[in-house]
Design an enzyme around this catalytic site. Structure first.
Site: not given
Length: 451
Positions: A167, A196, A268
């Protein structure tokens, strides 16, 4: 009586028939010969009866002294030679005396020292580095990532290879990396939506680039200390936070490491590192603003699978699976959430196509377009969707009609893809407001989509 006295050898006592010496006129039984005179100088004891017990008294005194001085305690005999016995063992030794009447005594035999066994070899465990030393080793291997409008973190696992979240890169084919003062370009070579994760290939990388070692979630223990490194809020690069492993959980087909280390937007894709310096997770998400100290990292084992050509085939991302766990939503809600995720991925791909049309419009529109309708949308070339919205002029450098036809053809193809994605989102139950918000995120909003 003369007859009796004349008997020099003695006389017979008429009371007890005992023979009494002639010089004694009284018998031991107490009978006394009447009328007898003891000659002068006779040393007889007849007139002193108590003198008879003196010899007995002397014998008694001698016997008493002998008994008092007799050594009744028998000295212990020397212990016989014996074989070695266990430490502090008590051995019963019989010590006889002349009458075999002495009691049995217990003696402690001195033990012979046993040779000590050789010390067993010890395996020295490496000490965990100090926290500041660990951080100084990890930070140089962490990169800030700019992927279109997205910002995040990644880390080097080889001098020219970076791991991050899918992402973070979105639908971009290439991204920019910042490592300290150095900048690099990288292309997305592999992604796995189900876990992910994404793998980046770095161009012209530093041959001396520090890298991180991959561990395994199997070695993660609840309560062990971990650190998270990332670009907090997308601007504060190399931010380090510390926490513990709170739990290891399953979210669909993905294993997540729950931690209380602070993971904020921009973190992230960064590494979650244990005290041995091994990456055990990739920081991915936190459980909303209302949750304190609840964040999650995708287990590094999924990255190992991706590098080996495997990937998680789950239809949901870890965020979708985790949201389902936390919210306990109905099947309809779950379908809607999957529809939102799918719609977002399609819009990411559409945004890349829109960026190419932006370049085409910016390059030729100043010389070919005289007027253009003000499009109620995020891109100026959306004016081609309005009938008569673009009036062309002439240019000495390009055939404006040919350029416009190519522009219109590609714009119509783009519109068809976006409308197809919107129809799929509608069938999945995505709310119109949510769809508009997603289009605004990728600068794809146009009033014609809602007609």
């Amino acid at each position: 009586m003369d007859t009796a006295r004349s008997e020099a050898a003695g006389w017979d006592c008429p009371a007890c028939d005992r023979r009494v010496p002639g010089r004694i006129r009284a018998c031991r039984c107490g009978f006394e010969q009447p009328g007898a005179d003891v000659p002068p100088g006779d040393d007889s004891n007849g007139s002193r009866p108590w003198a008879v017990g003196l010899p007995l008294l002397g014998v008694g005194l001698v016997l008493g002294a002998a008994l008092a001085l007799y050594p009744w305690q028998t000295a212990p005999a020397a212990a016989p030679t014996a074989s070695p016995v266990p430490p502090a063992a008590s051995v019963t030794v019989h010590v006889p005396d002349a009458a075999e009447s002495a009691p049995v005594e217990t003696a402690t035999v001195a033990e012979e020292p046993k040779p000590e066994p050789p010390p067993s070899p010890t395996v020295e465990q490496p000490e965990a580095p100090r926290l500041e030393d660990l951080v100084s080793r990890v930070v140089p291997a962490v990169a800030f990532i700019q992927a279109g409008q997205n910002r995040g973190t990644g880390f080097f696992i080889a001098r020219d290879k970076v791991l991050t979240n899918a992402h973070v890169v979105g639908g971009q084919g290439s991204v920019r990396l910042q490592v300290g003062d150095a900048s690099y370009s990288a292309r997305v070579v592999n992604t796995s939506t189900g876990s992910d994760l994404a793998v980046l290939q770095v161009y012209n990388s530093n041959p001396a680039q520090p890298v991180l070692t991959l561990g395994s979630v199997s070695g993660a223990r609840v309560g062990e200390e971990v650190i998270a490194v990332g670009s907090a809020l997308g601007v504060l690069s190399n931010t380090v936070t510390r926490g513990i492993v709170s739990a290891v959980r399953k979210a669909g087909a993905v294993t997540l490491i729950q931690t209380d280390a602070a993971i904020n937007p921009g973190n992230s894709g960064g590494p979650l590192v244990n005290r041995a310096g091994q990456v055990i997770g990739i920081n991915s998400l936190r459980a909303g603003q209302q949750a304190e100290g609840v964040a999650f990292a995708v287990a590094i084992d999924h990255a190992t699978q991706l590098l080996n050509g495997e990937r998680v085939t789950d239809t949901q991302t870890p965020l979708g699976s985790l949201t389902q766990i936390l919210d306990g939503r109905s099947d309809g809600d779950q379908q809607r959430a999957r529809g939102e995720q799918e719609y977002g991925r399609l819009l990411e791909a559409a945004a890349r196509a829109a960026a190419e049309l932006d370049s085409l419009w910016t390059r030729y529109a100043p010389g070919c377009v005289v007027t253009a309708a003000t499009a109620a949308g995020d891109r100026p070339w959306f004016a081609v969707y309005t009938a008569g919205g673009v009036r062309l002029g002439t240019s000495s450098t390009v055939d404006c009609t040919q350029w416009y036809d190519a522009m219109k053809t590609r714009a119509d193809s783009f519109r068809g893809e976006v409308e197809k994605a919107a129809e799929l989102a509608r069938q999945r139950g995505v709310f119109p407001g949510t769809a508009r918000d997603l289009r605004r995120r990728y600068r794809l909003q146009w009033s014609g989509w809602d007609r």
